[in-house]
Design a protein around this motif. Structure first.
Motif, PDB file in Angstrom:
ATOM      1  N   ALA A   1       0.838  -1.203   0.000  1.00 55.61           N
ATOM      2  CA  ALA A   1       0.000   0.000   0.000  1.00 55.61           C
ATOM      3  C   ALA A   1       0.873   1.252   0.000  1.00 55.61           C
ATOM      4  N   PHE A   2       0.511   2.209  -0.840  1.00 55.36           N
ATOM      5  CA  PHE A   2       1.218   3.493  -0.902  1.00 55.36           C
ATOM      6  C   PHE A   2       0.317   4.582  -0.325  1.00 55.36           C
ATOM      7  N   ILE A   3       0.878   5.443   0.503  1.00 57.26           N
ATOM      8  CA  ILE A   3       0.101   6.559   1.062  1.00 57.26           C
ATOM      9  C   ILE A   3       0.670   7.869   0.522  1.00 57.26           C
ATOM     10  N   TYR A   4      -0.184   8.652  -0.140  1.00 57.88           N
ATOM     11  CA  TYR A   4       0.251   9.924  -0.731  1.00 57.88           C
ATOM     12  C   TYR A   4      -0.325  11.101   0.050  1.00 57.88           C
ATOM     13  N   VAL A   5       0.432  12.179   0.092  1.00 59.87           N
ATOM     14  CA  VAL A   5       0.011  13.339   0.869  1.00 59.87           C
ATOM     15  C   VAL A   5      -0.923  14.243   0.063  1.00 59.87           C
ATOM     16  N   SER A   6      -0.903  14.130  -1.271  1.00 56.88           N
ATOM     17  CA  SER A   6      -1.792  14.955  -2.111  1.00 56.88           C
ATOM     18  C   SER A   6      -2.494  14.043  -3.116  1.00 56.88           C
TER      19      SER A   6
ATOM     20  N   ASP B   1       0.625  -5.996   3.520  1.00 55.53           N
ATOM     21  CA  ASP B   1       1.855  -6.576   4.064  1.00 55.53           C
ATOM     22  C   ASP B   1       2.965  -5.532   4.149  1.00 55.53           C
ATOM     23  N   VAL B   2       2.961  -4.612   3.188  1.00 58.23           N
ATOM     24  CA  VAL B   2       3.973  -3.557   3.151  1.00 58.23           C
ATOM     25  C   VAL B   2       3.251  -2.224   3.001  1.00 58.23           C
ATOM     26  N   ILE B   3       3.576  -1.242   3.851  1.00 57.31           N
ATOM     27  CA  ILE B   3       2.933   0.069   3.769  1.00 57.31           C
ATOM     28  C   ILE B   3       4.012   1.126   3.584  1.00 57.31           C
ATOM     29  N   LEU B   4       3.901   1.887   2.497  1.00 57.78           N
ATOM     30  CA  LEU B   4       4.917   2.873   2.166  1.00 57.78           C
ATOM     31  C   LEU B   4       4.344   4.273   2.328  1.00 57.78           C
ATOM     32  N   GLY B   5       4.774   4.970   3.379  1.00 56.00           N
ATOM     33  CA  GLY B   5       4.337   6.354   3.619  1.00 56.00           C
ATOM     34  C   GLY B   5       5.330   7.267   2.924  1.00 56.00           C
ATOM     35  N   THR B   6       4.857   8.039   1.956  1.00 56.61           N
ATOM     36  CA  THR B   6       5.795   8.711   1.063  1.00 56.61           C
ATOM     37  C   THR B   6       6.243  10.083   1.561  1.00 56.61           C
ATOM     38  N   SER B   7       5.619  10.598   2.638  1.00 55.66           N
ATOM     39  CA  SER B   7       5.916  11.987   3.014  1.00 55.66           C
ATOM     40  C   SER B   7       6.661  12.068   4.347  1.00 55.66           C
ATOM     41  N   PHE B   8       7.526  13.070   4.463  1.00 60.82           N
ATOM     42  CA  PHE B   8       8.286  13.271   5.701  1.00 60.82           C
ATOM     43  C   PHE B   8       7.353  13.378   6.909  1.00 60.82           C
ATOM     44  N   GLY B   9       6.237  14.086   6.739  1.00 58.83           N
ATOM     45  CA  GLY B   9       5.323  14.345   7.850  1.00 58.83           C
ATOM     46  C   GLY B   9       4.602  13.111   8.356  1.00 58.83           C
ATOM     47  N   TYR B  10       4.752  11.970   7.675  1.00 51.34           N
ATOM     48  CA  TYR B  10       4.107  10.739   8.134  1.00 51.34           C
ATOM     49  C   TYR B  10       4.909  10.025   9.222  1.00 51.34           C
ATOM     50  N   GLY B  11       6.111  10.549   9.517  1.00 52.77           N
ATOM     51  CA  GLY B  11       7.010   9.857  10.436  1.00 52.77           C
ATOM     52  C   GLY B  11       6.383   9.532  11.787  1.00 52.77           C
TER      53      GLY B  11
ATOM     54  N   ALA C   1       2.571   3.572  14.803  1.00 56.52           N
ATOM     55  CA  ALA C   1       1.780   2.402  14.412  1.00 56.52           C
ATOM     56  C   ALA C   1       2.650   1.153  14.268  1.00 56.52           C
ATOM     57  N   ALA C   2       3.920   1.327  13.891  1.00 53.82           N
ATOM     58  CA  ALA C   2       4.767   0.171  13.566  1.00 53.82           C
ATOM     59  C   ALA C   2       4.865  -0.873  14.686  1.00 53.82           C
ATOM     60  N   PRO C   3       5.049  -0.460  15.964  1.00 55.78           N
ATOM     61  CA  PRO C   3       5.140  -1.483  17.011  1.00 55.78           C
ATOM     62  C   PRO C   3       3.835  -2.273  17.191  1.00 55.78           C
ATOM     63  N   ARG C   4       2.708  -1.662  16.791  1.00 58.29           N
ATOM     64  CA  ARG C   4       1.398  -2.304  16.929  1.00 58.29           C
ATOM     65  C   ARG C   4       1.236  -3.435  15.911  1.00 58.29           C
ATOM     66  N   TYR C   5       1.918  -3.318  14.787  1.00 59.62           N
ATOM     67  CA  TYR C   5       1.783  -4.324  13.723  1.00 59.62           C
ATOM     68  C   TYR C   5       3.162  -4.865  13.388  1.00 59.62           C
ATOM     69  N   PRO C   6       3.732  -5.696  14.282  1.00 63.78           N
ATOM     70  CA  PRO C   6       5.123  -6.128  14.100  1.00 63.78           C
ATOM     71  C   PRO C   6       5.343  -6.991  12.853  1.00 63.78           C
ATOM     72  N   ASP C   7       4.276  -7.539  12.265  1.00 61.35           N
ATOM     73  CA  ASP C   7       4.465  -8.372  11.080  1.00 61.35           C
ATOM     74  C   ASP C   7       4.345  -7.582   9.781  1.00 61.35           C
ATOM     75  N   VAL C   8       4.011  -6.317   9.902  1.00 58.84           N
ATOM     76  CA  VAL C   8       3.856  -5.493   8.697  1.00 58.84           C
ATOM     77  C   VAL C   8       5.137  -4.700   8.487  1.00 58.84           C
ATOM     78  N   ILE C   9       5.536  -4.559   7.220  1.00 55.50           N
ATOM     79  CA  ILE C   9       6.736  -3.798   6.881  1.00 55.50           C
ATOM     80  C   ILE C   9       6.334  -2.375   6.509  1.00 55.50           C
ATOM     81  N   PHE C  10       7.035  -1.393   7.089  1.00 50.14           N
ATOM     82  CA  PHE C  10       6.723   0.012   6.801  1.00 50.14           C
ATOM     83  C   PHE C  10       7.916   0.689   6.135  1.00 50.14           C
ATOM     84  N   GLY C  11       7.624   1.596   5.220  1.00 52.87           N
ATOM     85  CA  GLY C  11       8.664   2.428   4.634  1.00 52.87           C
ATOM     86  C   GLY C  11       8.323   3.886   4.884  1.00 52.87           C
ATOM     87  N   TRP C  12       9.330   4.670   5.298  1.00 52.28           N
ATOM     88  CA  TRP C  12       9.118   6.104   5.514  1.00 52.28           C
ATOM     89  C   TRP C  12       9.957   6.855   4.479  1.00 52.28           C
TER      90      TRP C  12
END
Lengths: 383, 363
Positions: free
Chosen positions: A27-32, A84-94, A100-111
């Motif tokens: 999943a990709f998350i976009y800011v605009s 399974d993989v969530i990619l947050g594309t913006s700096f402000g999503y940090g 959220a990451a510790p809540r879903y230890p089996d999911v991979i996140f990208g910042w």
């Protein structure tokens, strides 16, 4: 009866069959909105290429226009949907990703563009300083007044790095070139961009570069027949005559590399603490060009070939050849050529990097100084 | 001539209000369903997903309530102002200034843990109230229209926050990004489990609603405020002190919006952020909350939850149903339009014309 039995057997086998062929859900998350030009659009183009590259092995989804404080509930919903993989594309999503990451230890996140990692959070960046440097050379080669303009979003390290690279490039071609910088304090500000562009042109600027999420600077410069540069993705369609070159980003190069390593088990949700992509020309994550595959737009090739400069190292050389020389060396690697290789002095005369020092990625991502030739306010400048 | 005519009702009963309001929501859902179908999403399934994710799921429900909290606080405050015919459109700015004051205390006061949150709360309330005071003074002393002044004060507040986070309050550890540093843990509100539901603010909102309801119904101040709203001439004749009453009510109304700002920074963001991220337009949505609640402070708790749910449903549409982001704006617009459109049914009833009458008698 027999048919029913077969049907039941088939139904019973379904969960197993689907468990085996389950595609990796990314999943990709976009800011605009994804369709807008600029940052999110570049990620959306990359997502489409990721989709095409992996075929059935990966399923992608995207969520657009997610405000920064809403990224955490968005992640909750995406996990509920089976991401399974969530990619947050913006700096402000940090903040949201790291909460959220510790809540879903089996999911991979990208910042994207982030700086802080965790066992299941990696960071990534496709940095444009090298193409901006080449754009600066082209700009100085095309300018008659030696006055270049730069419409800039925020005085953050990334934008300062790009302005410095652009200015160092310009000064390599014309040691007297100046770069007038106007800050918007906004990523998306068509009205402010138009105003800043017009003001600088009125003061004698005759080439425009920018960091802002719309093609406004290109369109405004075109009204005065002033050359400009594609930003993130090709913007040639907005002014085919005046876009000289540009700095393009190929996020898919990073995404494909990372996701391939997830698929083959190299990267898992507990070994990402040191995974930080900072990819450049040599990785093909960024590109010099008005549009993909066109480094310098046709109409500008000849003028640049006809503009000769006296280069301290390469002797008499055309701007075109100089750009290509630097380009090819940077593609070969940072150790072959880097515009920030010392000695580098800032505009206040302080030595920033001593002779022979190649700044680390950490040096570059925390950069605060302003290059000689930069004109205008500069937040948090070392005196 | 149409076979029906509209007849004015008396005061609508509670049952009628509920019936008409629920019918309006049903109409809105029907229209939204048609919209879903246009986008190729089966409507029944879509609504089931929305309900599963926002109401039947604990975390989803926590997000609905979390979004409702600032709407409750600001909305309850607005019911009081609107009752007295003071059209406070400035809850957004009052919220932002409240958030700013709370952030200032959190970042720079260095107060001990026990005093930190109460001081932030008090500062947010006073700052919000002060932001409302200027339009109130201009209205009572010079007769300047408060709709204009409260609205304009919102922009002033937006630029003050922008200036602070881009200038003096910008966090040095953030590499030039426009946020303040993160608050220390003692300046952060507790939440329920791992959700973002900052429950002390929810309790505060409920208490505030009850307090405002008591003010309006049981105190001399409330009586005067209502009289100012319903019949300013009579109020003047009865000797109501417009100046004092207006200042008191703006203190509570704008102060409540300031408290909403406190909840957002101390409960959610844990730092001062860009106004566009800080409030997501809560101050404006609160106007709708107050009007839908028919200026009743306790009912505003319910309408705030409704609008919180609409916002949370928008997320589900965007994320799980894959609808374009603009759809969320369209659907919340449909809900509001049908609720506002149902208003005449509360004031009028449709009656069949009796055929034998002459036109003059029908009027």
């Amino acid at each position: 009866m027999r048919r029913l039995f077969i049907a039941l057997l088939f139904l019973a086998s379904l969960p197993f069959a689907s468990a085996q062929d389950d595609p990796l859900k990314v999943a990709f998350i976009y800011v605009s909105p994804a369709g807008d030009y600029g940052f999110s659009y570049a990620h959306e183009l990359a997502r489409q290429k990721v989709d095409a590259h992996f075929g059935d092995a990966i399923e992608t989804v995207f969520v657009e226009a997610v405000p920064e404080p809403d990224v955490e509930p968005t992640i909750d919903q995406l996990v509920a949907d089976g991401a399974d993989v969530i990619l947050g594309t913006s700096f402000g999503y940090g903040d949201g990703i790291l909460a959220a990451a510790p809540r879903y230890p089996d999911v991979i996140f990208g910042w994207g563009t982030g700086y802080q990692r965790a066992p299941n959070v990696f960071t990534y960046m496709a940095d444009l300083y090298q193409p901006y440097y080449l754009n600066g050379m082209i700009a100085a080669g095309l300018s008659e007044t030696g006055q270049l303009g730069y419409v800039a979003a925020f005085p953050i390290s990334e934008v300062k790095r790009h302005i410095n690279a652009f200015t160092l490039g310009a000064r390599e071609v014309n040691p007297d070139a100046t770069v007038d910088v106007r800050w918007l304090f906004n990523w998306f500000d068509p009205a402010g961009t138009k105003e800043a562009t017009e003001a600088m042109i009125a003061e004698g600027v005759d080439v425009i570069a920018f960091t802002e999420d719309t093609p406004t600077a290109i369109q405004t410069a075109a009204e005065y027949d002033v050359p400009s540069f594609s930003h993130y993705a090709s913007m040639v369609e907005f002014s085919p005559e005046t876009v000289a070159s540009g700095h393009l980003v190929n996020w898919e190069v990073i995404y494909i590399d990372f996701l391939q390593k997830v698929l083959d088990g190299t990267y898992t949700s507990d070994n990402l603490s040191d995974v930080d992509y900072f990819w450049l020309l040599e990785d093909d994550a960024v590109e010099l060009g008005s549009e993909p595959g066109v480094k310098i737009a046709d109409a500008f090739v000849e003028p640049l070939q006809n503009t000769m400069v006296d280069h301290p190292e390469l002797g008499s050389i055309s701007v075109y050849d100089l750009v290509m020389d630097r380009h090819d060396k940077m593609v070969a690697g940072r150790d072959v050529y880097d515009p920030f290789l010392g000695p580098v002095v800032d505009r206040n005369g302080n030595e920033v990097y001593e002779a022979g020092y190649l700044p680390t990625i950490g040096d570059l991502t925390s950069l605060e100084w302003a290059a000689p030739g930069v004109v205008g306010a500069w937040d948090n400048e070392p005196q | 001539m149409l076979p029906f005519r509209l007849e004015k009702r008396g005061v609508p009963s509670a049952g009628l209000i509920w019936g008409v309001s629920l019918a309006a929501v049903a109409v809105a859902m029907l229209l939204t369903g048609v919209l879903f179908a246009f986008f190729g999403v089966p409507p029944i399934e879509a609504f089931r997903t929305i309900v599963e994710r926002t109401i039947l799921d604990a975390r989803g429900l926590s997000e609905v309530v979390r979004r409702a909290i600032p709407l409750m606080l600001a909305g309850v405050g607005l019911t009081l102002a609107f009752r007295a015919n003071f059209w406070n459109i400035g809850a957004e700015g009052q919220l932002l200034i409240g958030a700013t004051a709370a952030s200032g205390i959190a970042l720079f006061s260095g107060l001990p843990a026990g005093a930190m949150l109460p001081t932030m709360l008090l500062a947010a309330f006073l700052a919000g109230a002060a932001w409302g005071l200027l339009p109130a003074l201009l209205k009572t002393r010079l007769g300047v229209n408060e709709i204009i002044t409260t609205l304009m004060m919102n922009y002033v507040a937006i630029y003050i926050v922008r200036w602070l986070i881009n200038g003096p309050w910008k966090g040095p550890s953030l590499g030039g990004f426009s946020y303040t540093e993160r608050f220390a843990p003692e300046a952060v509100l507790p939440t329920i489990g791992t959700t973002r539901l900052h429950w002390p603010t929810l309790l505060l909102a409920i208490a505030l609603a009850l307090f405002v309801a008591w003010l309006l119904a049981r105190t001399r101040f409330g009586f005067e405020a209502r009289m100012m709203g319903e019949s300013p001439e009579a109020a003047r004749y009865a000797g109501v002190n417009f100046f004092k009453t207006t200042l008191t009510l703006i203190l509570v109304s704008a102060g409540a919006a300031g408290l909403a700002g406190f909840g957002e920074v101390a409960g959610i963001h844990q730092r001062l952020v860009d106004p566009g991220s800080l409030s997501l337009g809560y101050g404006y949505t609160a106007i709708i909350v107050a009007l839908l609640a028919r200026k009743n402070p306790v009912a505003a708790l319910v309408t705030a939850l409704l609008l919180g749910w609409v916002a949370a449903s928008g997320d589900v549409m965007k994320i799980s149903l894959g609808l374009p982001s603009q759809i969320t704006g369209v659907t919340s617009g449909l809900v509001l339009l049908s609720i506002i459109g149902s208003e005449p049914f509360l004031r009028y009833r449709l009656v069949r014309r009796e055929p034998a009458r002459t036109p003059s008698e029908a009027i």
